[in-house]
Design a protein around this motif. Structure first.
Motif, PDB file in Angstrom:
ATOM      1  N   PRO A 112     -74.438  56.771  40.596  1.00  0.00           N
ATOM      2  CA  PRO A 112     -75.384  57.601  40.178  1.00  0.00           C
ATOM      3  C   PRO A 112     -77.495  57.475  39.681  1.00  0.00           C
ATOM      4  O   PRO A 112     -77.394  55.604  39.421  1.00  0.00           O
ATOM      5  N   PRO A 155     -77.808  64.889  34.918  1.00  0.00           N
ATOM      6  CA  PRO A 155     -76.396  65.546  35.389  1.00  0.00           C
ATOM      7  C   PRO A 155     -76.010  67.391  35.697  1.00  0.00           C
ATOM      8  O   PRO A 155     -76.711  67.487  34.527  1.00  0.00           O
ATOM      9  N   ALA A 198     -72.684  62.504  34.251  1.00  0.00           N
ATOM     10  CA  ALA A 198     -73.645  61.727  36.323  1.00  0.00           C
ATOM     11  C   ALA A 198     -72.329  60.884  36.968  1.00  0.00           C
ATOM     12  O   ALA A 198     -72.448  60.407  37.841  1.00  0.00           O
ATOM     13  N   SER A 255     -69.247  64.758  40.411  1.00  0.00           N
ATOM     14  CA  SER A 255     -69.770  65.573  41.628  1.00  0.00           C
ATOM     15  C   SER A 255     -69.032  66.430  40.913  1.00  0.00           C
ATOM     16  O   SER A 255     -67.289  66.374  42.003  1.00  0.00           O
TER      17      SER A 255
END
Length: 554
Positions: free
Chosen positions: A137, A143, A159, A162
């Motif tokens: 990250p 995030p 974080a 995705s």
């Protein structure tokens, strides 16, 4: 339009399929699902049962009624049980069924409804990955994804992941939220509502803001309901969904009769052609104007003209260059991986050719586990494959020979190379993610699919089973293919209660061997003089050069 009732599945995908399905249902004719569709349905059901069992386990020490599992066979009874559980304020309602809304035209169900505030938020379980791990990250980056642990609703910024968003997942959650809202049971106003998504890894609940998609859902729902009711006419177009659609034989016949341009140009590019009046393959083959200003996408415009000419003249393949090129090596290893859905990769097949030593046999060697996926034994077979591959590479280097490993369309192989390294990192012999990434990035890992794309225009598709026969290779099993191999594998290992048929293991090994041999034959053909018998794309385009389409140009 009042009689059209849509499930979430009807909100995405081909509109013409929805029209045909709806008309057939109105006539009392049910089209059977394809074997591939049934396999996916069964796999998804097994995964959902697994996840719901996990949730029940987390709450097994809580008072009776905290978690309610709706198990009635009849839909009305399931709806009644769901509503009763909501009335009692159950914390979790698993396998929830909502009442079919005939007036608004909606039906739906959720794998789980979770009590939140004064209402419920919908949670669905899907049989594909919904997040991607972020290895490193970025420091200081806020995030955008929020996730919650499986055991409850505790959303926090994440974080480490995705979101791999799929429109179908979001539309399904939006439909359930709309139905809960109509019942007065949604946990928040629709524009503030949230949903939960549990994917294949089942390691978290992804928080999906549904207010952002509410307007899109409403517009999509209204249009799709009008299509289902026959108020909006549709017509066939070839799209990616056609490969697994039970209506494709009918649509293909219609499109072929009309010589529809979508048979060679799909998606937005096909619509751009229709907008300028190019609706048939013949019109595209004879096109002499300039490239449309709106042209977008990965397929070059002049390639579509060449493909149309090939379709008209029955030409299977066309050279882009006077002399096609593909990377060769002294020691060559062809690699083909076999996986089952999202469960894992059960086989790594290899074919070794030493071009410097004619006495050394061209040898096929598979690395396989026959334990039903998912299994830790997958890590053992992967480690053996990696050890063998790297030993052959190191031996070639030590002997002063060049080395290359080949696959066809590396996306799948790369995914499972990396995924196997991550999932089985604690097992002996499994390479580090760094080692795998270095191999993938090296010149010693060659994608023959990319070579095909660089060297040829492929009017009938770029799949190995489309291209290798042009080079003279044919599979021994007439039924060989990805869909069939799934059925063979399920039988080979007795997956999910299927009757075990170990004879299918030999069939899978033969299929895998043919795949690696096909890659070898194709590579060698590209590098031979035989390939020069194919016509050149530039020569075909020159026939139209009096207009605006120039060879190799835009």
């Amino acid at each position: 339009m009042g009689s059209a009732i849509l499930g979430a599945r009807n909100l995405t995908g081909c509109e013409h399929r929805l029209a045909l399905d709806s008309a057939a249902a109105a006539d009392g004719v049910a089209k059977p699902e394809t074997a591939e569709a049934n396999r996916r349905i069964e796999a998804a059901q097994a995964h959902r049962r697994h996840v719901l069992d996990l949730i029940r386990g987390f709450w097994s020490d809580r008072p009776e009624g905290t978690v309610v599992v709706v198990e009635a066979a009849d839909h009305r009874d399931r709806v009644a049980a769901t509503r009763a559980a909501m009335d009692r304020g159950a914390q979790w309602i698993l396998q929830a069924a909502l009442p079919t809304d005939v007036e608004r035209g909606r039906r739906g169900h959720a794998e789980a409804l979770l009590r939140h505030g004064e209402g419920y938020l919908p949670i669905i379980v899907v049989n594909h990955r919904v997040t991607t791990t972020i290895a490193e990250p970025r420091e200081g980056e806020v995030p955008t994804l929020r996730t919650s642990p499986l055991f409850g609703w505790h959303p926090e910024p994440d974080a480490t992941r995705s979101f791999r968003s799929r429109r179908g997942d979001v539309m399904r959650l939006a439909q359930i939220a709309a139905m809960l809202d109509d019942l007065g049971r949604l946990h928040a106003p629709r524009e503030e509502a949230l949903g939960g998504l549990i994917g294949l890894d089942a390691d978290c609940i992804v928080v999906v803001p549904l207010g952002e998609s509410a307007h899109d859902y409403d517009e999509t729902f209204d249009r799709r309901r009008a299509i289902a009711a026959g108020d909006i006419a549709t017509s066939p177009r070839r799209v990616s969904e056609c490969r697994s659609c039970h209506w494709w034989p009918r649509c293909e016949a219609e499109l072929t009769e009309k010589r529809d341009v979508s048979l060679v140009v799909g998606g937005n590019q096909g619509q751009i052609l229709r907008d300028i009046g190019v609706v048939t393959i013949d019109q595209l083959a004879d096109y002499r104007g300039a490239e449309p200003a709106e042209w977008v996408g990965a397929v070059r415009f002049d390639d579509t003209v060449v493909s149309a000419k090939c379709w008209v003249r029955d030409i299977p393949l066309v050279r882009r260059h006077d002399r096609p090129r593909v990377q060769r090596a002294d020691v060559e290893v062809d690699v083909d991986m076999e996986s089952y859905s999202e469960r894992g990769a059960y086989m790594w097949g290899t074919l070794l050719t030493d071009n410097t030593d004619p006495a050394r046999p061209v040898a096929y060697r598979p690395f396989v586990t026959w334990d039903p996926l998912p299994t830790r034994d997958e890590g053992r077979s992967f480690a053996q494959f990696w050890a063998w591959l790297t030993a052959e590479r190191d031996a070639a280097r030590a002997a002063g020979k060049t080395f290359a490993a080949y696959c066809y369309s590396q996306h799948a192989e790369n995914r499972w190379l990396r995924g196997s390294a991550d999932r089985f990192a604690d097992m002996p012999g499994v390479p580090s993610r760094t080692a795998v990434d270095a191999f993938i990035a090296s010149r010693e890992w060659v994608d023959v699919f990319e070579a095909v794309n660089d060297n040829f225009v492929c009017p009938k598709g770029k799949g190995l089973k489309r291209i290798a026969p042009v080079a003279g290779f044919n599979w021994r099993d007439d039924e060989a293919g990805g869909e069939a191999s799934m059925e063979w594998y399920a039988a080979a290992v007795g997956l999910d209660g299927a009757v075990r048929d170990e004879s299918q293991r030999e069939r899978l090994l033969q299929y895998n061997e043919d795949d690696v041999r096909a890659t070898k034959v194709l590579r060698e053909w590209i590098d031979s003089d035989e390939v020069l018998e194919l016509p050149l794309a530039a020569d075909l385009l020159a026939e139209n050069a009096g207009g605006g389409v120039l060879p190799g140009g835009r």
